[in-house]
Design a protein around this motif. Sequence first.
Motif, short mmCIF file in Angstrom:
data_model
loop_
_atom_site.label_atom_id
_atom_site.label_comp_id
_atom_site.label_asym_id
_atom_site.label_seq_id
_atom_site.Cartn_x
_atom_site.Cartn_y
_atom_site.Cartn_z
N ILE A 50 0.87 -1.18 0.00
CA ILE A 50 0.00 0.00 0.00
C ILE A 50 0.91 1.24 0.00
O ILE A 50 1.79 1.37 0.85
N VAL A 51 0.66 2.11 -0.97
CA VAL A 51 1.46 3.35 -1.10
C VAL A 51 0.62 4.55 -0.69
O VAL A 51 -0.61 4.50 -0.69
N ARG A 52 1.29 5.70 -0.34
CA ARG A 52 0.61 6.90 0.13
C ARG A 52 0.79 8.01 -0.92
O ARG A 52 1.90 8.27 -1.38
N GLU A 53 -0.33 8.68 -1.29
CA GLU A 53 -0.35 9.88 -2.13
C GLU A 53 0.44 9.67 -3.44
O GLU A 53 1.41 10.36 -3.73
N LEU A 54 -0.05 8.68 -4.21
CA LEU A 54 0.58 8.38 -5.48
C LEU A 54 0.10 9.37 -6.54
O LEU A 54 -1.10 9.63 -6.68
N ASP A 55 1.04 9.99 -7.30
CA ASP A 55 0.71 10.94 -8.35
C ASP A 55 0.12 10.19 -9.54
O ASP A 55 0.42 9.02 -9.79
N GLU A 56 -0.69 10.93 -10.33
CA GLU A 56 -1.34 10.30 -11.48
C GLU A 56 -0.34 9.96 -12.58
O GLU A 56 -0.63 9.14 -13.45
N THR A 57 0.82 10.54 -12.53
CA THR A 57 1.86 10.21 -13.52
C THR A 57 2.71 9.03 -13.06
O THR A 57 3.60 8.59 -13.78
N GLN A 58 2.46 8.52 -11.87
CA GLN A 58 3.24 7.40 -11.30
C GLN A 58 2.38 6.13 -11.27
O GLN A 58 1.15 6.20 -11.25
N TYR A 59 3.04 5.02 -11.22
CA TYR A 59 2.34 3.74 -11.15
C TYR A 59 3.19 2.75 -10.33
O TYR A 59 4.37 2.98 -10.10
N VAL A 60 2.54 1.65 -9.93
CA VAL A 60 3.19 0.65 -9.06
C VAL A 60 3.37 -0.65 -9.86
O VAL A 60 2.48 -1.07 -10.60
N SER A 61 4.51 -1.25 -9.69
CA SER A 61 4.80 -2.55 -10.32
C SER A 61 5.42 -3.49 -9.30
O SER A 61 5.98 -3.05 -8.28
N TRP A 62 5.31 -4.81 -9.62
CA TRP A 62 5.94 -5.84 -8.80
C TRP A 62 7.14 -6.39 -9.55
O TRP A 62 7.09 -6.62 -10.76
N LEU A 63 8.20 -6.64 -8.79
CA LEU A 63 9.41 -7.26 -9.33
C LEU A 63 9.61 -8.62 -8.69
O LEU A 63 9.48 -8.75 -7.46
N HIS A 64 9.92 -9.64 -9.54
CA HIS A 64 10.24 -10.97 -9.03
C HIS A 64 11.69 -11.26 -9.38
O HIS A 64 12.05 -11.35 -10.57
N ASN A 65 12.52 -11.33 -8.34
CA ASN A 65 13.96 -11.50 -8.53
C ASN A 65 14.52 -10.42 -9.47
O ASN A 65 15.36 -10.70 -10.34
N GLY A 66 14.03 -9.14 -9.31
CA GLY A 66 14.49 -8.01 -10.09
C GLY A 66 13.85 -7.87 -11.45
O GLY A 66 14.15 -6.92 -12.18
N ARG A 67 12.94 -8.80 -11.80
CA ARG A 67 12.27 -8.75 -13.11
C ARG A 67 10.89 -8.14 -12.95
O ARG A 67 10.12 -8.56 -12.10
N LYS A 68 10.59 -7.11 -13.79
CA LYS A 68 9.31 -6.42 -13.73
C LYS A 68 8.23 -7.32 -14.33
O LYS A 68 8.31 -7.71 -15.51
N ILE A 69 7.21 -7.67 -13.54
CA ILE A 69 6.19 -8.61 -13.99
C ILE A 69 4.81 -7.98 -14.08
O ILE A 69 3.88 -8.60 -14.61
#
Length: 488
Positions: A50-69
């Motif tokens: 859970i992130v706080r006050e995310l800008d509309e130009t920003q987004y969240v991603s998950w990395l598995h062993n450094g790989r963006k999935i």
Amino acid sequence: MYTLGFGKAFGTWIYLYILILHRTYSFSGFIKEPLDENQAEGDLTYFNCIVRELDETQYVSWLHNGRKISKNGEIIIHTYAYYSIDYDSAFGTCNLRIQNVQRRDKGGYTCTVYDSNDQIVETSRTANFTVLEIPQQQYPICSSTQTSYRVGQYVVLNCISEKTTPPALLRWVHNIGGSESGLKESLTGNYGNSYSFIAKQSDNRAIYTCELTTSANPSLYRNCSIGPLDVLYPPIVRIQQTRDVILGNEAIFICYSDANPQETTFEWSFDPPISENIFVLENDIILRIKNTINRLNGTSVICTVTNSIGSGSSKFIVNVKLKEPINNVVETNSGKETKKSEKITERNENKPKNKNSNSNQQLLQTRSPNNSSTDISISLVVIIALVCIIVIIGVAMIPVGYMKYTRRQPIDTISRRRPVSIPDVYFEPRDHIDPMLPQLGLAVPWMRTVGVQVPGECEYDATYNTQVMPQPRQVYYTQRMYPASSLQ
């Protein structure tokens, strides 16, 4: 010109400053970061972010062993199709869900915030995921070094499992005669378990089972088996006599054997040797001595059995017993046992010594109690037979007498206190219609014939209310049914 250029540059700096201030203010950190997890293969697991006050130009991603999935709420790599994202931009949640966990899912998972230029703004802590591995379906695998073993030979049974984390636990159990018992338990970290022992005769047809369990899934249980084992051993022999060996009687001895493989030969021998005319063999297993003689006492009877593995034998020493005298047979009378000779002696002492008593004494001594009991039993059988015959005859006569005395006889009716005999001729009432009169062409009415139990007389009644007088029928019809004018 200069003033205009300065104003334009100043405006650009103001824009950049505002942009920097907005960017710094928009993302302020993680409210919740993913934690370390461990889960067994095939199960379900979650990672929370859970992130706080995310800008509309920003987004969240998950990395598995450094790989963006993933990007926001979508998985972007097809090999992770069984992954899913629970995403809500209003609350800043981006939770990762892994269904049907596989071994390749182990490793580190990081929740990362990107800007519009795909540059990393901030990353969460890396959560370490440990996959509890379960041996594949074909494990455990059991094997043995040989298909059959001889007694005294070293037997080695092997059981292997896949190398997993955590390691599987292997345990041997055996089943002999329907009962199970534990043999040996593997040490933690072993991926193979061997059980070894020296083969015994009791191990023949035994089943040995290797059981597999794992801490990754306590409910998991698998096994493999070896057996029934084929343990080869020479015959184990024993001799059994059917009854005591009595002088002058027949003696029977039976040779029993247990062997694997099956027995091939049975041989009987005697120590000291005896004549072949004394005994008879049946199927090489049964020994019959027709007439036991006294010199057989103490003779050793030996039965030797052989199969492809070896031979086995058993010895039996004959103990010949003498016949018991008849007058020494023990009788039981109300729980007390006495000898016949003692009873006869007691009777002789109590009786007076005279000629009659001597003759009676001789009669008592020569008469066998068996004969008297036989006479009594025969008399009792004859009496019972006579009683049964009488009962059967009596039962058979009951229906005969019943039929004889209850047969229906003609019964005279009584009228005015005088017997009236039943006439020999009876007339039954009959309803009929006479045929058409030929003169008129008309049908006459229905008529009834009445039978009267008076011999020689008969009346006709055309209707219920009209009496018919004796006269010609044509005249009657004319007078009764039709006027005279109709006959003209």
